[in-house]
Design a protein around this motif. Structure first.
Motif, PDB file in Angstrom:
ATOM      1  N   TYR A 107     -24.481  23.639  -7.488  1.00 25.32           N
ATOM      2  CA  TYR A 107     -23.139  24.004  -7.051  1.00 25.32           C
ATOM      3  C   TYR A 107     -22.224  24.253  -8.251  1.00 25.32           C
ATOM      4  O   TYR A 107     -22.238  23.490  -9.212  1.00 25.32           O
ATOM      5  CB  TYR A 107     -22.562  22.890  -6.187  1.00 25.32           C
ATOM      6  N   SER A 108     -21.395  25.287  -8.138  1.00 24.24           N
ATOM      7  CA  SER A 108     -20.550  25.608  -9.296  1.00 24.24           C
ATOM      8  C   SER A 108     -19.290  26.392  -8.947  1.00 24.24           C
ATOM      9  O   SER A 108     -18.644  26.939  -9.822  1.00 24.24           O
ATOM     10  CB  SER A 108     -21.370  26.421 -10.317  1.00 24.24           C
ATOM     11  N   LYS A 109     -18.918  26.458  -7.655  1.00 28.61           N
ATOM     12  CA  LYS A 109     -17.824  27.342  -7.266  1.00 28.61           C
ATOM     13  C   LYS A 109     -16.445  26.803  -7.630  1.00 28.61           C
ATOM     14  O   LYS A 109     -15.565  27.539  -8.049  1.00 28.61           O
ATOM     15  CB  LYS A 109     -17.894  27.613  -5.757  1.00 28.61           C
ATOM     16  N   LYS A 110     -16.208  25.499  -7.426  1.00 28.89           N
ATOM     17  CA  LYS A 110     -14.878  24.937  -7.615  1.00 28.89           C
ATOM     18  C   LYS A 110     -14.959  23.562  -8.242  1.00 28.89           C
ATOM     19  O   LYS A 110     -16.041  22.977  -8.369  1.00 28.89           O
ATOM     20  CB  LYS A 110     -14.131  24.846  -6.272  1.00 28.89           C
ATOM     21  N   ILE A 111     -13.773  23.035  -8.620  1.00 31.77           N
ATOM     22  CA  ILE A 111     -13.684  21.674  -9.120  1.00 31.77           C
ATOM     23  C   ILE A 111     -12.669  20.922  -8.264  1.00 31.77           C
ATOM     24  O   ILE A 111     -11.886  21.530  -7.525  1.00 31.77           O
ATOM     25  CB  ILE A 111     -13.270  21.639 -10.608  1.00 31.77           C
ATOM     26  N   LEU A 112     -12.691  19.606  -8.362  1.00 25.86           N
ATOM     27  CA  LEU A 112     -11.761  18.763  -7.604  1.00 25.86           C
ATOM     28  C   LEU A 112     -11.190  17.727  -8.556  1.00 25.86           C
ATOM     29  O   LEU A 112     -11.918  16.881  -9.071  1.00 25.86           O
ATOM     30  CB  LEU A 112     -12.491  18.081  -6.443  1.00 25.86           C
ATOM     31  N   THR A 113      -9.878  17.810  -8.799  1.00 22.42           N
ATOM     32  CA  THR A 113      -9.220  16.879  -9.714  1.00 22.42           C
ATOM     33  C   THR A 113      -8.102  16.137  -8.996  1.00 22.42           C
ATOM     34  O   THR A 113      -7.542  16.625  -7.999  1.00 22.42           O
ATOM     35  CB  THR A 113      -8.625  17.611 -10.922  1.00 22.42           C
ATOM     36  N   ARG A 114      -7.760  14.976  -9.509  1.00 21.56           N
ATOM     37  CA  ARG A 114      -6.682  14.171  -8.910  1.00 21.56           C
ATOM     38  C   ARG A 114      -5.360  14.931  -8.952  1.00 21.56           C
ATOM     39  O   ARG A 114      -4.572  14.855  -7.995  1.00 21.56           O
ATOM     40  CB  ARG A 114      -6.572  12.840  -9.672  1.00 21.56           C
ATOM     41  N   ASP A 115      -5.078  15.634 -10.012  1.00 24.94           N
ATOM     42  CA  ASP A 115      -3.801  16.338 -10.151  1.00 24.94           C
ATOM     43  C   ASP A 115      -3.642  17.465  -9.139  1.00 24.94           C
ATOM     44  O   ASP A 115      -2.521  17.881  -8.840  1.00 24.94           O
ATOM     45  CB  ASP A 115      -3.656  16.917 -11.565  1.00 24.94           C
ATOM     46  N   ALA A 116      -4.762  17.955  -8.603  1.00 25.74           N
ATOM     47  CA  ALA A 116      -4.710  19.137  -7.741  1.00 25.74           C
ATOM     48  C   ALA A 116      -4.628  18.798  -6.264  1.00 25.74           C
ATOM     49  O   ALA A 116      -4.479  19.703  -5.435  1.00 25.74           O
ATOM     50  CB  ALA A 116      -5.931  20.017  -7.997  1.00 25.74           C
ATOM     51  N   VAL A 117      -4.722  17.513  -5.897  1.00 25.70           N
ATOM     52  CA  VAL A 117      -4.746  17.158  -4.479  1.00 25.70           C
ATOM     53  C   VAL A 117      -3.431  16.537  -4.043  1.00 25.70           C
ATOM     54  O   VAL A 117      -2.660  16.016  -4.848  1.00 25.70           O
ATOM     55  CB  VAL A 117      -5.910  16.183  -4.158  1.00 25.70           C
ATOM     56  N   SER A 118      -3.192  16.588  -2.736  1.00 25.28           N
ATOM     57  CA  SER A 118      -2.000  15.999  -2.149  1.00 25.28           C
ATOM     58  C   SER A 118      -2.094  14.475  -2.150  1.00 25.28           C
ATOM     59  O   SER A 118      -3.187  13.906  -2.158  1.00 25.28           O
ATOM     60  CB  SER A 118      -1.826  16.506  -0.717  1.00 25.28           C
ATOM     61  N   ASP A 119      -0.941  13.816  -2.121  1.00 28.64           N
ATOM     62  CA  ASP A 119      -0.938  12.363  -1.995  1.00 28.64           C
ATOM     63  C   ASP A 119      -1.343  11.927  -0.588  1.00 28.64           C
ATOM     64  O   ASP A 119      -1.679  10.764  -0.374  1.00 28.64           O
ATOM     65  CB  ASP A 119       0.449  11.808  -2.310  1.00 28.64           C
ATOM     66  N   SER A 120      -1.293  12.854   0.366  1.00 20.22           N
ATOM     67  CA  SER A 120      -1.684  12.565   1.747  1.00 20.22           C
ATOM     68  C   SER A 120      -3.052  13.162   2.037  1.00 20.22           C
ATOM     69  O   SER A 120      -3.245  14.372   1.890  1.00 20.22           O
ATOM     70  CB  SER A 120      -0.665  13.157   2.727  1.00 20.22           C
ATOM     71  N   PRO A 121      -4.007  12.367   2.492  1.00 19.64           N
ATOM     72  CA  PRO A 121      -5.331  12.924   2.787  1.00 19.64           C
ATOM     73  C   PRO A 121      -5.304  13.889   3.966  1.00 19.64           C
ATOM     74  O   PRO A 121      -6.099  14.832   4.006  1.00 19.64           O
ATOM     75  CB  PRO A 121      -6.177  11.687   3.093  1.00 19.64           C
ATOM     76  N   LEU A 122      -4.408  13.680   4.931  1.00 18.74           N
ATOM     77  CA  LEU A 122      -4.334  14.597   6.064  1.00 18.74           C
ATOM     78  C   LEU A 122      -3.796  15.954   5.623  1.00 18.74           C
ATOM     79  O   LEU A 122      -4.260  16.998   6.088  1.00 18.74           O
ATOM     80  CB  LEU A 122      -3.470  13.996   7.165  1.00 18.74           C
ATOM     81  N   GLN A 123      -2.829  15.950   4.717  1.00 22.10           N
ATOM     82  CA  GLN A 123      -2.347  17.217   4.174  1.00 22.10           C
ATOM     83  C   GLN A 123      -3.434  17.898   3.347  1.00 22.10           C
ATOM     84  O   GLN A 123      -3.608  19.113   3.407  1.00 22.10           O
ATOM     85  CB  GLN A 123      -1.097  16.988   3.334  1.00 22.10           C
ATOM     86  N   GLN A 124      -4.171  17.101   2.573  1.00 21.98           N
ATOM     87  CA  GLN A 124      -5.257  17.674   1.778  1.00 21.98           C
ATOM     88  C   GLN A 124      -6.353  18.234   2.680  1.00 21.98           C
ATOM     89  O   GLN A 124      -6.907  19.303   2.410  1.00 21.98           O
ATOM     90  CB  GLN A 124      -5.839  16.616   0.838  1.00 21.98           C
ATOM     91  N   PHE A 125      -6.659  17.513   3.761  1.00 25.01           N
ATOM     92  CA  PHE A 125      -7.654  18.030   4.701  1.00 25.01           C
ATOM     93  C   PHE A 125      -7.187  19.354   5.294  1.00 25.01           C
ATOM     94  O   PHE A 125      -7.986  20.290   5.447  1.00 25.01           O
ATOM     95  CB  PHE A 125      -7.929  17.031   5.813  1.00 25.01           C
TER      96      PHE A 125
END
Length: 217
Positions: free
Chosen positions: A14-32
């Protein structure tokens, strides 16, 4: 003779994207919601399909694929037959997990939480939004119980079709309705090269907020 395919040799990098803490919402429902909208925009096949895992009072698990029908501030909503195997297990053990897998985006989301029935008005409203054939189907299927053959279902379908013929609406059967999964843990997984995947987990806190941690793959 063609050599049989070895399951051990099947792998993707896999190599399409990355996931970093700075890039996500503080709310998991908003991130979902962000990830769901990206899956829908990418036209991921059956993007709302999720594996619902439940367990009986003895802790014996079972799983099946159902469809997410609403994302609310409180959690995730799906609809089913209350008397089905999953309904019976949720009555005995009101906890469940949901798993979404979007291979086209190399993403997975895992949700764990307590489950409760949604209110009758919400179940009624959703039931009335369904196609009439699906409404008849909810009456016709004694879900998860053994039946002799398919003719049993077809006869029940014909029976209820005739019963509600001429009525503008089909009433919701009392054994059918919605469940709300109120999350306590939500993990976002992004595939990365060499199996060193990105994993961020949101954990509910006693104060009503969320703590975010990075997990080893």
């Amino acid at each position: 003779m063609e050599k049989p395919l070895s399951l051990a040799d099947i792998r993707s990098n896999y190599s399409k994207k990355i996931l970093t803490r700075d890039a996500v919402s503080d709310s998991p429902l908003q991130q979902f919601d962000v990830w769901m909208q990206e899956a829908l925009t990418a036209q991921v096949e059956e993007a709302t399909a999720m594996t619902l895992s439940t367990a009986d009072k003895n802790g014996r698990p079972s799983a099946r694929v159902v469809l997410l029908k609403a994302l609310e501030p409180e959690g995730f909503i799906f609809y089913t037959n209350y008397e089905s195997r999953k309904g019976q297990q949720l009555a005995e053990n009101p906890f469940a997990s949901l798993t979404f897998f979007w291979p086209a985006l190399e993403r997975q989301v895992r949700i764990e939480g307590k489950v409760q029935r949604v209110d009758q008005a919400s179940s009624d409203a959703y039931f009335q939004s369904r196609p009439r054939g699906s409404q008849i189907g909810a009456w016709s299927s004694p879900q998860s119980t053994p039946i002799e053959n398919r003719q049993v279902l077809e006869e029940l379908e014909q029976q209820y079709t005739q019963q509600f013929e001429g009525q503008d609406t089909v009433p919701r059967p009392g054994h059918w309705g919605g469940y709300l999964v109120k999350p306590e843990r939500i993990e976002f997984w992004q595939g990365r090269p060499n199996r060193l995947h990105d994993r961020l987990v949101y954990l509910a806190t006693e104060e009503g907020g969320w703590k975010i941690e990075r997990l080893a793959p």
